[in-house]
Design a protein around this motif. Structure first.
Motif, mmCIF file in Angstrom:
data_model
loop_
_atom_site.group_PDB
_atom_site.id
_atom_site.type_symbol
_atom_site.label_atom_id
_atom_site.label_comp_id
_atom_site.label_asym_id
_atom_site.label_seq_id
_atom_site.Cartn_x
_atom_site.Cartn_y
_atom_site.Cartn_z
ATOM 1 N N ALA A 281 1.037 -1.304 -0.086
ATOM 2 C CA ALA A 281 0.164 0.133 0.159
ATOM 3 C C ALA A 281 0.676 1.244 -0.081
ATOM 4 O O ALA A 281 0.575 2.229 -0.714
ATOM 5 C CB ALA A 281 -0.984 0.056 1.242
ATOM 6 N N ILE A 282 1.991 0.974 0.834
ATOM 7 C CA ILE A 282 2.882 2.580 0.813
ATOM 8 C C ILE A 282 3.367 2.486 -0.488
ATOM 9 O O ILE A 282 3.812 3.654 -1.172
ATOM 10 C CB ILE A 282 3.818 2.128 1.926
ATOM 11 C CG1 ILE A 282 3.166 2.146 3.402
ATOM 12 C CG2 ILE A 282 4.865 3.432 2.271
ATOM 13 C CD1 ILE A 282 3.963 1.752 4.715
ATOM 14 N N LYS A 283 3.861 1.364 -1.051
ATOM 15 C CA LYS A 283 4.627 1.509 -2.449
ATOM 16 C C LYS A 283 3.605 2.152 -3.424
ATOM 17 O O LYS A 283 4.205 3.019 -4.356
ATOM 18 C CB LYS A 283 4.912 0.036 -2.784
ATOM 19 C CG LYS A 283 5.861 0.046 -4.205
ATOM 20 C CD LYS A 283 6.209 -1.323 -4.703
ATOM 21 C CE LYS A 283 6.796 -1.315 -5.860
ATOM 22 N NZ LYS A 283 7.131 -2.963 -6.250
ATOM 23 N N LYS A 284 2.312 1.676 -3.548
ATOM 24 C CA LYS A 284 1.384 2.479 -4.210
ATOM 25 C C LYS A 284 1.216 3.708 -4.132
ATOM 26 O O LYS A 284 1.060 4.647 -5.031
ATOM 27 C CB LYS A 284 0.023 1.683 -4.366
ATOM 28 C CG LYS A 284 0.193 0.144 -4.892
ATOM 29 C CD LYS A 284 -1.031 -0.400 -4.779
ATOM 30 C CE LYS A 284 -1.075 -1.843 -5.533
ATOM 31 N NZ LYS A 284 -2.455 -2.600 -5.405
ATOM 32 N N ILE A 285 1.374 4.095 -2.760
ATOM 33 C CA ILE A 285 1.179 5.588 -2.478
ATOM 34 C C ILE A 285 2.297 6.361 -2.908
ATOM 35 O O ILE A 285 2.145 7.459 -3.757
ATOM 36 C CB ILE A 285 0.996 5.922 -0.997
ATOM 37 C CG1 ILE A 285 -0.484 5.352 -0.582
ATOM 38 C CG2 ILE A 285 1.081 7.363 -0.514
ATOM 39 C CD1 ILE A 285 -0.504 5.224 0.891
ATOM 40 N N SER A 286 3.521 5.930 -2.862
ATOM 41 C CA SER A 286 4.807 6.366 -3.418
ATOM 42 C C SER A 286 4.593 6.484 -5.016
ATOM 43 O O SER A 286 5.054 7.645 -5.422
ATOM 44 C CB SER A 286 5.899 5.579 -3.069
ATOM 45 O OG SER A 286 7.163 6.033 -3.721
ATOM 46 N N GLU A 287 4.095 5.345 -5.792
ATOM 47 C CA GLU A 287 4.135 5.672 -7.063
ATOM 48 C C GLU A 287 3.034 6.444 -7.579
ATOM 49 O O GLU A 287 3.432 7.207 -8.694
ATOM 50 C CB GLU A 287 3.931 4.306 -7.662
ATOM 51 C CG GLU A 287 5.018 3.071 -7.276
ATOM 52 C CD GLU A 287 4.448 1.808 -7.897
ATOM 53 O OE1 GLU A 287 3.516 1.483 -7.844
ATOM 54 O OE2 GLU A 287 5.377 0.648 -7.645
ATOM 55 N N SER A 288 1.952 6.438 -6.860
ATOM 56 C CA SER A 288 0.955 7.479 -7.277
ATOM 57 C C SER A 288 1.404 8.966 -6.944
ATOM 58 O O SER A 288 1.068 9.946 -7.966
ATOM 59 C CB SER A 288 -0.378 7.280 -6.509
ATOM 60 O OG SER A 288 -0.758 6.031 -6.726
ATOM 61 N N PHE A 289 2.189 9.422 -6.095
ATOM 62 C CA PHE A 289 2.827 10.586 -5.960
ATOM 63 C C PHE A 289 3.855 11.021 -7.026
ATOM 64 O O PHE A 289 3.574 12.223 -7.448
ATOM 65 C CB PHE A 289 3.532 10.625 -4.555
ATOM 66 C CG PHE A 289 3.916 12.008 -4.081
ATOM 67 C CD1 PHE A 289 3.115 12.630 -3.056
ATOM 68 C CD2 PHE A 289 4.940 12.866 -4.503
ATOM 69 C CE1 PHE A 289 3.528 14.356 -2.790
ATOM 70 C CE2 PHE A 289 5.527 13.840 -4.411
ATOM 71 C CZ PHE A 289 4.728 14.650 -3.398
ATOM 72 N N GLN A 290 4.343 10.124 -7.217
ATOM 73 C CA GLN A 290 5.592 10.421 -8.544
ATOM 74 C C GLN A 290 4.832 10.473 -9.796
ATOM 75 O O GLN A 290 4.957 11.642 -10.495
ATOM 76 C CB GLN A 290 6.545 9.246 -8.619
ATOM 77 C CG GLN A 290 7.435 9.176 -7.270
ATOM 78 C CD GLN A 290 8.290 7.906 -7.427
ATOM 79 O OE1 GLN A 290 9.193 7.813 -8.540
ATOM 80 N NE2 GLN A 290 8.200 7.129 -6.460
ATOM 81 N N ASN A 291 3.656 9.735 -9.904
ATOM 82 C CA ASN A 291 2.820 10.019 -11.025
ATOM 83 C C ASN A 291 2.181 11.105 -11.359
ATOM 84 O O ASN A 291 2.182 11.802 -12.446
ATOM 85 C CB ASN A 291 1.930 8.638 -11.487
ATOM 86 C CG ASN A 291 2.617 7.276 -11.559
ATOM 87 O OD1 ASN A 291 3.678 7.354 -12.096
ATOM 88 N ND2 ASN A 291 1.900 6.255 -11.367
ATOM 89 N N ASN A 292 1.752 11.696 -10.185
ATOM 90 C CA ASN A 292 0.966 13.013 -10.033
ATOM 91 C C ASN A 292 1.899 14.190 -10.351
ATOM 92 O O ASN A 292 1.559 15.119 -10.946
ATOM 93 C CB ASN A 292 0.222 13.255 -8.664
ATOM 94 C CG ASN A 292 -0.828 12.357 -8.601
ATOM 95 O OD1 ASN A 292 -1.445 11.609 -9.462
ATOM 96 N ND2 ASN A 292 -1.247 12.060 -7.460
ATOM 97 N N ALA A 293 3.343 13.974 -9.867
ATOM 98 C CA ALA A 293 4.011 15.037 -9.898
ATOM 99 C C ALA A 293 4.599 15.003 -11.304
ATOM 100 O O ALA A 293 5.089 16.334 -11.747
ATOM 101 C CB ALA A 293 5.382 14.707 -9.003
ATOM 102 N N ASN A 294 4.674 14.058 -12.049
ATOM 103 C CA ASN A 294 5.062 14.120 -13.652
ATOM 104 C C ASN A 294 4.133 14.605 -14.600
ATOM 105 O O ASN A 294 4.524 14.767 -15.598
ATOM 106 C CB ASN A 294 5.785 12.663 -13.761
ATOM 107 C CG ASN A 294 6.869 12.337 -13.015
ATOM 108 O OD1 ASN A 294 7.539 13.268 -12.648
ATOM 109 N ND2 ASN A 294 7.008 11.197 -12.921
ATOM 110 N N LYS A 295 2.893 14.672 -13.930
ATOM 111 C CA LYS A 295 1.688 14.913 -14.825
ATOM 112 C C LYS A 295 1.815 16.476 -15.468
ATOM 113 O O LYS A 295 2.340 17.550 -14.695
ATOM 114 C CB LYS A 295 0.602 14.877 -14.381
ATOM 115 C CG LYS A 295 0.140 13.417 -14.375
ATOM 116 C CD LYS A 295 -1.221 13.030 -13.663
ATOM 117 C CE LYS A 295 -1.595 11.755 -13.669
ATOM 118 N NZ LYS A 295 -2.722 11.472 -13.251
#
Length: 283
Positions: free
Chosen positions: A269-283
């Protein structure tokens, strides 16, 4: 008023028949009649009148119908909200003050997106104190700064330190150079002081604080220039690009769970939160 009686009353309102109301509420017609009688006794009003062979709502019955819909609707909404609320304990999340405006809201949004309407208690302190909180079991999760060569936690963002100044105050020609820094456990603190000494630039350390708001306040009021992560920079302050100012290190901003983490927060779950944060930052 009894909720079941109000449901039966609304069933009559919708169907116009005690017989059909009884079928919809899975009660006998006599049970429906008793519920209506109790409602009338409680209100002290007649809720039904006869028109020929049919029962219709009286004026007071029509008033009750309007209120009953709202009462039953709110009752059902309340029950649904409480029953579907995740039965997890509060999640204790730590965050350095300098990330409270930029990083923290996004992380909380992603946590709630993942776990639902969980209660999140936030503690703002330096990365050093937050690590101690993780070790003592006082925090379940913390947003921390780490060196790029370490593997601690789950990466949220790569950032770097910058020197900051106020657009209303020019301090760069002052000697000693007035500076405001985070406390000594901050990576920018030692880099700033060591760099200034190597460049033989005399400085006046006006203040040290764990609070980004305090450092920004010093800069805004023209008392010092500061040093913090680029992502923490406010619109009313600007990045100083003078080449003679010593460079500040790159950092990683990471999400670190305690060894005994929150029951709802698996590593995945924490890994997915990390990946989602990075994906949002790259938009």
């Amino acid at each position: 008023m009894d909720i079941d009686s109000l449901r039966s009353f609304l069933a009559f309102v919708e169907t116009g028949s005690f017989t059909r109301a009884a079928k919809q509420t899975h009660r006998t017609q006599s049970a429906i009649s008793m519920q209506m009688k109790k409602l009338e006794e409680e209100l002290g009003k007649i809720l039904f009148t006869k028109e020929g062979r049919h029962l219709v709502l009286s004026h007071e019955g029509q008033q009750l119908a309007s209120y009953a819909k709202r009462i039953v609707g709110l009752h059902d909404e309340t029950i649904n909200a409480i029953r579907t609320e995740t039965a997890y304990p509060a999640l204790h999340l730590g965050c350095p003050d300098d990330y409270a405006e930029s990083i923290l809201p996004v992380v909380i949004g992603l946590i709630r997106e993942s776990l639902g309407r969980i209660n999140i208690q936030v503690t703002c302190a330096s990365s050093l104190l937050l690590r101690q909180g993780l070790d003592k079991g006082e925090l379940h999760l913390a947003i921390l700064t780490r060196s790029p060569n370490l593997e601690e936690g789950y990466l949220l963002k790569t950032d770097e330190g910058v020197w900051i100044g106020s657009k209303q105050h020019v301090l760069l020609e002052h000697r000693p150079l007035p500076i405001a820094l985070f406390q000594s456990d901050c990576k920018f603190h030692s880099a700033a002081l060591t760099g200034l000494m190597k460049n033989q630039i005399p400085y006046d350390l006006v203040s040290c604080s764990s609070s980004a708001s305090a450092q920004k306040g010093m800069v805004r009021h023209g008392l010092a220039i500061g040093a913090m992560a680029r992502s923490s920079l406010s619109e009313d302050l600007y990045e100083l690009d003078e080449t003679w100012l010593p460079p500040l290190p790159a950092i990683h901003i990471v999400l670190v769970p305690a060894i005994t983490s929150h029951p709802a927060l698996s590593d995945n779950a924490i890994k997915k939160i990390s990946e989602s944060f990075q994906n949002n930052a790259n938009k």
